[in-house]
Motif scaffolding. Structure first.
Motif, short mmCIF file in Angstrom:
data_model
loop_
_atom_site.label_atom_id
_atom_site.label_comp_id
_atom_site.label_asym_id
_atom_site.label_seq_id
_atom_site.Cartn_x
_atom_site.Cartn_y
_atom_site.Cartn_z
N VAL A 182 -24.44 34.55 -49.20
CA VAL A 182 -24.36 35.65 -49.94
C VAL A 182 -22.93 36.17 -50.33
CG1 VAL A 182 -24.69 38.18 -49.76
CG2 VAL A 182 -26.32 36.62 -48.66
N VAL A 183 -22.74 36.02 -51.56
CA VAL A 183 -21.27 36.48 -52.10
C VAL A 183 -21.25 37.83 -52.57
CG1 VAL A 183 -19.40 35.63 -53.59
CG2 VAL A 183 -21.32 34.00 -53.18
N ASP A 184 -20.52 38.34 -51.49
CA ASP A 184 -20.20 40.05 -51.78
C ASP A 184 -19.35 40.30 -52.97
OD1 ASP A 184 -20.79 42.81 -51.35
OD2 ASP A 184 -19.05 43.02 -50.06
N ASN A 185 -19.64 40.92 -54.07
CA ASN A 185 -18.88 40.91 -55.03
C ASN A 185 -18.43 42.85 -55.25
OD1 ASN A 185 -18.91 40.55 -58.77
ND2 ASN A 185 -17.35 40.15 -57.20
N GLY A 186 -18.26 43.19 -54.12
CA GLY A 186 -17.50 44.62 -53.99
C GLY A 186 -18.66 45.84 -53.76
N SER A 187 -19.65 45.28 -52.88
CA SER A 187 -20.96 46.06 -52.66
C SER A 187 -19.97 47.25 -51.61
CB SER A 187 -21.89 45.40 -51.69
OG SER A 187 -22.50 44.42 -52.31
N THR A 188 -20.83 48.42 -51.73
CA THR A 188 -20.49 49.50 -50.99
C THR A 188 -21.67 50.31 -50.27
OG1 THR A 188 -20.98 50.97 -52.90
CG2 THR A 188 -18.76 50.22 -52.68
N ASP A 189 -22.78 49.55 -50.34
CA ASP A 189 -24.10 49.93 -49.61
C ASP A 189 -24.19 49.21 -48.24
OD1 ASP A 189 -24.79 47.54 -50.51
OD2 ASP A 189 -26.70 48.17 -51.42
N GLY A 190 -23.27 48.34 -47.79
CA GLY A 190 -23.52 47.65 -46.61
C GLY A 190 -24.47 46.48 -46.75
N SER A 191 -24.15 45.95 -47.85
CA SER A 191 -24.91 44.56 -48.23
C SER A 191 -24.50 43.27 -47.48
CB SER A 191 -25.01 44.30 -49.82
OG SER A 191 -25.62 45.08 -50.51
N ALA A 192 -23.15 43.25 -46.98
CA ALA A 192 -22.61 42.29 -46.34
C ALA A 192 -22.87 42.35 -45.19
CB ALA A 192 -20.79 42.39 -46.70
N ARG A 193 -22.85 43.47 -44.45
CA ARG A 193 -23.38 43.61 -43.04
C ARG A 193 -25.04 43.12 -43.11
NH1 ARG A 193 -26.21 47.25 -41.29
NH2 ARG A 193 -25.84 48.69 -42.93
N ILE A 194 -25.69 43.46 -43.59
CA ILE A 194 -26.92 43.26 -43.86
C ILE A 194 -27.22 41.62 -43.91
CG2 ILE A 194 -29.25 43.44 -44.94
CD1 ILE A 194 -28.33 46.09 -45.88
N ALA A 195 -26.39 41.14 -44.81
CA ALA A 195 -26.60 39.71 -44.97
C ALA A 195 -26.12 38.82 -43.94
CB ALA A 195 -25.69 39.34 -46.19
N ALA A 196 -24.96 39.48 -42.99
CA ALA A 196 -24.33 38.85 -42.02
C ALA A 196 -25.22 38.72 -40.67
CB ALA A 196 -22.91 39.35 -41.61
N ASP A 197 -25.82 40.03 -40.46
CA ASP A 197 -26.71 40.24 -39.26
C ASP A 197 -27.98 39.35 -39.52
OD1 ASP A 197 -25.18 42.19 -38.49
OD2 ASP A 197 -26.34 43.89 -39.13
N ALA A 198 -28.35 39.10 -40.86
CA ALA A 198 -29.63 38.12 -41.24
C ALA A 198 -29.21 36.49 -41.08
CB ALA A 198 -30.15 38.48 -42.55
N GLY A 199 -28.04 36.53 -40.73
CA GLY A 199 -27.77 34.99 -40.49
C GLY A 199 -27.10 34.19 -41.60
N ALA A 200 -26.98 34.93 -42.77
CA ALA A 200 -26.29 34.43 -44.00
C ALA A 200 -24.82 34.11 -43.74
CB ALA A 200 -26.68 35.10 -45.23
N LEU A 201 -24.38 33.07 -44.46
CA LEU A 201 -22.93 33.03 -44.74
C LEU A 201 -22.39 33.99 -45.72
CD1 LEU A 201 -20.07 31.60 -44.30
CD2 LEU A 201 -20.67 30.02 -46.14
N VAL A 202 -21.45 34.92 -45.54
CA VAL A 202 -21.08 36.11 -46.41
C VAL A 202 -19.78 35.52 -46.87
CG1 VAL A 202 -20.34 38.42 -46.75
CG2 VAL A 202 -22.52 37.71 -45.19
N VAL A 203 -19.46 35.51 -47.98
CA VAL A 203 -18.32 35.16 -48.93
C VAL A 203 -17.81 36.32 -49.78
CG1 VAL A 203 -17.28 33.69 -50.57
CG2 VAL A 203 -18.96 32.79 -48.97
N ASP A 204 -16.47 36.74 -49.62
CA ASP A 204 -16.09 37.81 -50.15
C ASP A 204 -15.52 37.23 -51.51
OD1 ASP A 204 -15.33 40.57 -50.99
OD2 ASP A 204 -13.09 40.02 -50.09
N ALA A 205 -15.86 38.17 -52.65
CA ALA A 205 -15.50 37.70 -54.06
C ALA A 205 -15.07 39.09 -54.68
CB ALA A 205 -16.54 37.16 -54.90
N PRO A 206 -13.59 39.33 -54.30
CA PRO A 206 -13.25 40.76 -54.85
C PRO A 206 -13.10 41.08 -56.21
CG PRO A 206 -11.46 39.21 -53.79
CD PRO A 206 -12.81 38.74 -53.88
#
Length: 233
Positions: free
Chosen positions: A40-64
């Motif tokens: 899951v590539v987080d492209n600036g989410s402000t709704d907690g998407s990155a945390r939800i993805a990490a909690d689900a076991g996905a690799l989270v990558v930041d794309a600022p």
């Protein structure tokens, strides 16, 4: 001393560009095929998407840096599997169907497979976005000779081959640039039908006239690029 062996790498990495998709993410991640890795590539989410993805076991990558292409390419660079799939993260496309898309690539009978979107309801694909897609497909046919019907975001190819295309677009033109450069390199490109449902949440691109206009502008610029030669399969 007991020897601990690492689990084998995932046969396929699934890149999921994400911008504020908290409502859709749980369903999307549940549908990723067993044994495949979700990136899951987080492209600036402000709704907690990155945390939800990490909690689900996905690799989270930041794309600022904002942009669909920027998110997709960050996921490609983070991938390690031999085959990489791309899929939207808004529940409009079912990741559970990715084996049908990746199958020809895994079998060695195709180099790039695109999911041809088939709307399940009229709401799934607004008329202005559908017409823009058809026009771009016609222009792509004129530019490359490929008789494709859709430039949809669900697709699969080999990771090292994708990297060899040296993709540079970081906005909405990224998916089209991938196809154009693949065609210039002589890749075997095919499409397979996939259901296309109404997205969960608000659309950022093709669901609005302005978003569609920006996408067409970015893709038109890609079509004006000179033909690239000598790119590896």
């Amino acid at each position: 001393m007991k020897c601990v062996t690492k689990p084998p790498p995932a046969p396929v990495d699934v890149v999921l560009p994400c911008l504020n998709e908290a409502a859709a993410l749980p369903w999307v991640l549940e549908r990723v095929p067993p044994g495949w890795r979700a990136i899951v590539v987080d492209n600036g989410s402000t709704d907690g998407s990155a945390r939800i993805a990490a909690d689900a076991g996905a690799l989270v990558v930041d794309a600022p840096v904002r942009g669909f292409g920027a998110a997709c390419h960050a996921g490609l660079l983070a991938a390690t599997a031999e085959v990489v799939c791309f899929c939207d993260c808004d529940a409009s496309l079912d990741p559970g169907l990715l084996p049908a898309v990746a199958g020809p690539v895994l079998a060695g009978t195709a180099d790039l497979v695109l999911g041809r979107r088939r709307p399940t309801t009229a709401r799934a694909w607004p008329p202005h976005a559908r017409l823009a897609n058809l026009q771009l497909a016609r222009l792509l046919r004129r530019r490359t000779g490929l008789r494709l019907h859709d430039l949809g975001p669900m697709r699969a190819a080999r990771r090292t081959a994708l990297l060899s295309l040296d993709l540079t677009d970081r906005r909405s033109g990224y998916p089209l640039q991938m196809v154009v450069r693949a065609a210039d390199a002589g890749w075997r490109v095919q499409e397979t039908p996939v259901p296309y449902a109404p997205r969960t949440g608000r659309s950022k691109v093709t669901g609005t006239w302005r978003g569609t206009w920006h996408a067409v502008r970015d893709m038109s610029a890609v079509l004006r690029e000179p033909s690239a030669a000598g790119v590896a399969r």
